[in-house]
Design a protein around this motif. Structure first.
Motif, PDB file in Angstrom:
ATOM      1  N   VAL A 166     114.038  44.309  44.288  1.00 37.17           N
ATOM      2  CA  VAL A 166     113.009  44.647  45.475  1.00 37.17           C
ATOM      3  C   VAL A 166     112.327  43.286  46.013  1.00 37.17           C
ATOM      4  CG1 VAL A 166     111.040  46.020  45.918  1.00 37.17           C
ATOM      5  CG2 VAL A 166     113.117  47.195  44.560  1.00 37.17           C
ATOM      6  N   ALA A 167     111.699  42.731  44.990  1.00 38.24           N
ATOM      7  CA  ALA A 167     110.811  41.656  45.410  1.00 38.24           C
ATOM      8  C   ALA A 167     111.468  40.632  46.372  1.00 38.24           C
ATOM      9  CB  ALA A 167     109.958  40.993  44.116  1.00 38.24           C
ATOM     10  N   VAL A 168     112.597  40.297  45.836  1.00 33.94           N
ATOM     11  CA  VAL A 168     113.450  39.224  46.548  1.00 33.94           C
ATOM     12  C   VAL A 168     113.877  39.759  47.978  1.00 33.94           C
ATOM     13  CG1 VAL A 168     115.837  38.414  46.787  1.00 33.94           C
ATOM     14  CG2 VAL A 168     114.500  38.044  44.584  1.00 33.94           C
ATOM     15  N   GLU A 169     114.269  40.982  48.203  1.00 32.34           N
ATOM     16  CA  GLU A 169     114.696  41.547  49.513  1.00 32.34           C
ATOM     17  C   GLU A 169     113.628  41.919  50.390  1.00 32.34           C
ATOM     18  OE1 GLU A 169     117.761  41.617  50.428  1.00 32.34           O
ATOM     19  OE2 GLU A 169     118.430  41.171  48.627  1.00 32.34           O
ATOM     20  N   LEU A 170     112.346  41.921  50.030  1.00 34.23           N
ATOM     21  CA  LEU A 170     111.113  42.238  50.740  1.00 34.23           C
ATOM     22  C   LEU A 170     110.819  40.772  51.319  1.00 34.23           C
ATOM     23  CD1 LEU A 170     109.305  45.203  49.075  1.00 34.23           C
ATOM     24  CD2 LEU A 170     110.735  45.069  51.118  1.00 34.23           C
ATOM     25  N   THR A 171     110.938  39.887  50.490  1.00 34.03           N
ATOM     26  CA  THR A 171     110.508  38.442  50.738  1.00 34.03           C
ATOM     27  C   THR A 171     111.351  37.884  51.572  1.00 34.03           C
ATOM     28  OG1 THR A 171     109.476  37.943  48.497  1.00 34.03           O
ATOM     29  CG2 THR A 171     110.196  36.149  49.688  1.00 34.03           C
ATOM     30  N   ARG A 172     112.803  38.255  51.448  1.00 36.51           N
ATOM     31  CA  ARG A 172     113.640  37.808  52.731  1.00 36.51           C
ATOM     32  C   ARG A 172     113.320  38.603  53.941  1.00 36.51           C
ATOM     33  NH1 ARG A 172     119.231  37.937  48.926  1.00 36.51           N
ATOM     34  NH2 ARG A 172     118.873  36.055  48.245  1.00 36.51           N
ATOM     35  N   ARG A 173     113.057  40.025  53.824  1.00 39.48           N
ATOM     36  CA  ARG A 173     112.763  40.687  55.120  1.00 39.48           C
ATOM     37  C   ARG A 173     111.437  39.882  55.873  1.00 39.48           C
ATOM     38  NH1 ARG A 173     109.309  45.786  54.424  1.00 39.48           N
ATOM     39  NH2 ARG A 173     107.844  43.849  53.880  1.00 39.48           N
ATOM     40  N   ARG A 207     115.392  52.106  20.424  1.00 37.86           N
ATOM     41  CA  ARG A 207     114.906  50.980  20.918  1.00 37.86           C
ATOM     42  C   ARG A 207     115.917  50.297  21.746  1.00 37.86           C
ATOM     43  NH1 ARG A 207     112.453  50.788  15.587  1.00 37.86           N
ATOM     44  NH2 ARG A 207     114.378  49.835  14.689  1.00 37.86           N
ATOM     45  N   ALA A 208     116.981  50.256  21.344  1.00 38.42           N
ATOM     46  CA  ALA A 208     118.148  49.689  22.072  1.00 38.42           C
ATOM     47  C   ALA A 208     118.021  50.100  23.463  1.00 38.42           C
ATOM     48  CB  ALA A 208     119.393  49.774  21.349  1.00 38.42           C
ATOM     49  N   GLU A 209     118.028  51.455  23.623  1.00 39.14           N
ATOM     50  CA  GLU A 209     117.996  52.211  25.005  1.00 39.14           C
ATOM     51  C   GLU A 209     116.926  51.787  25.717  1.00 39.14           C
ATOM     52  OE1 GLU A 209     118.469  56.582  24.107  1.00 39.14           O
ATOM     53  OE2 GLU A 209     120.563  56.140  23.215  1.00 39.14           O
ATOM     54  N   ARG A 210     115.744  51.744  25.387  1.00 42.13           N
ATOM     55  CA  ARG A 210     114.513  51.484  25.718  1.00 42.13           C
ATOM     56  C   ARG A 210     114.607  49.891  26.178  1.00 42.13           C
ATOM     57  NH1 ARG A 210     110.687  51.686  21.710  1.00 42.13           N
ATOM     58  NH2 ARG A 210     111.058  53.807  21.870  1.00 42.13           N
ATOM     59  N   VAL A 211     115.392  49.061  25.394  1.00 42.19           N
ATOM     60  CA  VAL A 211     115.478  47.816  25.863  1.00 42.19           C
ATOM     61  C   VAL A 211     116.429  47.658  27.110  1.00 42.19           C
ATOM     62  CG1 VAL A 211     116.471  45.485  25.391  1.00 42.19           C
ATOM     63  CG2 VAL A 211     114.677  46.491  23.548  1.00 42.19           C
ATOM     64  N   ALA A 212     117.392  48.340  26.877  1.00 40.27           N
ATOM     65  CA  ALA A 212     118.262  48.430  28.211  1.00 40.27           C
ATOM     66  C   ALA A 212     117.711  48.772  29.328  1.00 40.27           C
ATOM     67  CB  ALA A 212     119.458  49.201  27.816  1.00 40.27           C
ATOM     68  N   ARG A 213     116.974  49.776  29.427  1.00 41.63           N
ATOM     69  CA  ARG A 213     116.299  50.544  30.347  1.00 41.63           C
ATOM     70  C   ARG A 213     115.430  49.597  30.982  1.00 41.63           C
ATOM     71  NH1 ARG A 213     111.621  53.947  31.531  1.00 41.63           N
ATOM     72  NH2 ARG A 213     111.996  55.215  33.407  1.00 41.63           N
ATOM     73  N   GLU A 214     114.482  48.798  30.162  1.00 41.66           N
ATOM     74  CA  GLU A 214     113.432  47.985  30.685  1.00 41.66           C
ATOM     75  C   GLU A 214     114.265  46.871  31.498  1.00 41.66           C
ATOM     76  OE1 GLU A 214     110.980  46.669  27.394  1.00 41.66           O
ATOM     77  OE2 GLU A 214     110.113  48.855  27.285  1.00 41.66           O
ATOM     78  N   LYS A 215     115.233  46.153  31.067  1.00 43.76           N
ATOM     79  CA  LYS A 215     116.085  45.343  31.429  1.00 43.76           C
ATOM     80  C   LYS A 215     116.522  45.670  32.836  1.00 43.76           C
ATOM     81  CE  LYS A 215     117.872  42.817  27.594  1.00 43.76           C
ATOM     82  NZ  LYS A 215     118.977  42.371  26.752  1.00 43.76           N
ATOM     83  N   ARG A 216     117.080  47.041  33.110  1.00 43.73           N
ATOM     84  CA  ARG A 216     117.501  47.546  34.358  1.00 43.73           C
ATOM     85  C   ARG A 216     116.526  47.610  35.152  1.00 43.73           C
ATOM     86  NH1 ARG A 216     119.996  51.405  31.032  1.00 43.73           N
ATOM     87  NH2 ARG A 216     118.455  52.921  31.526  1.00 43.73           N
ATOM     88  N   LEU A 217     115.111  47.910  34.595  1.00 46.22           N
ATOM     89  CA  LEU A 217     114.065  48.219  35.736  1.00 46.22           C
ATOM     90  C   LEU A 217     113.487  46.812  36.150  1.00 46.22           C
ATOM     91  CD1 LEU A 217     111.997  51.053  33.713  1.00 46.22           C
ATOM     92  CD2 LEU A 217     113.199  51.236  36.045  1.00 46.22           C
ATOM     93  N   ALA A 218     113.507  45.742  35.381  1.00 39.78           N
ATOM     94  CA  ALA A 218     113.100  44.346  35.492  1.00 39.78           C
ATOM     95  C   ALA A 218     114.196  43.873  36.462  1.00 39.78           C
ATOM     96  CB  ALA A 218     113.080  43.678  34.229  1.00 39.78           C
TER      97      ALA A 218
END
Length: 122
Positions: A41-48, A24-35
């Motif tokens: 990605v969203a911020v950089e594409l909006t800036r672009r 569970r802890a590894e899954r939560v950490a992975r989800e945070k990294r993915l988020a």
């Protein structure tokens, strides 16, 4: 006194709980990294997109100056630019960005009041 099987079963259950907690802890950490990565990605594409829009607006303003102020046709203005692959259609689209009006460069000078038209009367 507990039987040896009960002690072993308790240890096995405890080990299983620890393993689930670790997963569970590894899954939560992975989800945070993915988020975080998804947000980057969203911020950089909006800036672009904002940068591209800004540069296209500036290019459209310069093209409009060449057409309206200097009296060139769009194709002639494009020859002055020397940009390979820039079509008249794309040039007109960028020229229209200046006022945010998609109709202001129609051949009849159509468009809403207050928008620029090819005659410079906007």
């Amino acid at each position: 006194m507990k039987m040896p099987n009960q002690v072993a079963a308790q240890r096995a259950r405890g080990a299983a709980r620890q393993a689930r907690a670790q997963l569970r802890a590894e899954r939560v950490a992975r989800e945070k990294r993915l988020a975080r990565a998804g947000e980057r990605v969203a911020v950089e594409l909006t800036r672009r997109d904002a940068a591209v829009a800004n540069h296209e607006w500036r290019a459209g303003t310069a093209l409009r100056e060449m057409v309206q102020t200097e009296g060139l046709g769009v194709r002639e203005a494009l020859r002055w630019c020397g940009v390979e692959g820039l079509s008249s259609r794309e040039a007109l689209r960028m020229m229209r960005l200046r006022d945010g009006d998609q109709d202001d460069l129609k051949p009849d000078g159509g468009g809403d009041e207050g928008t620029a038209n090819p005659d410079g009367g906007g």
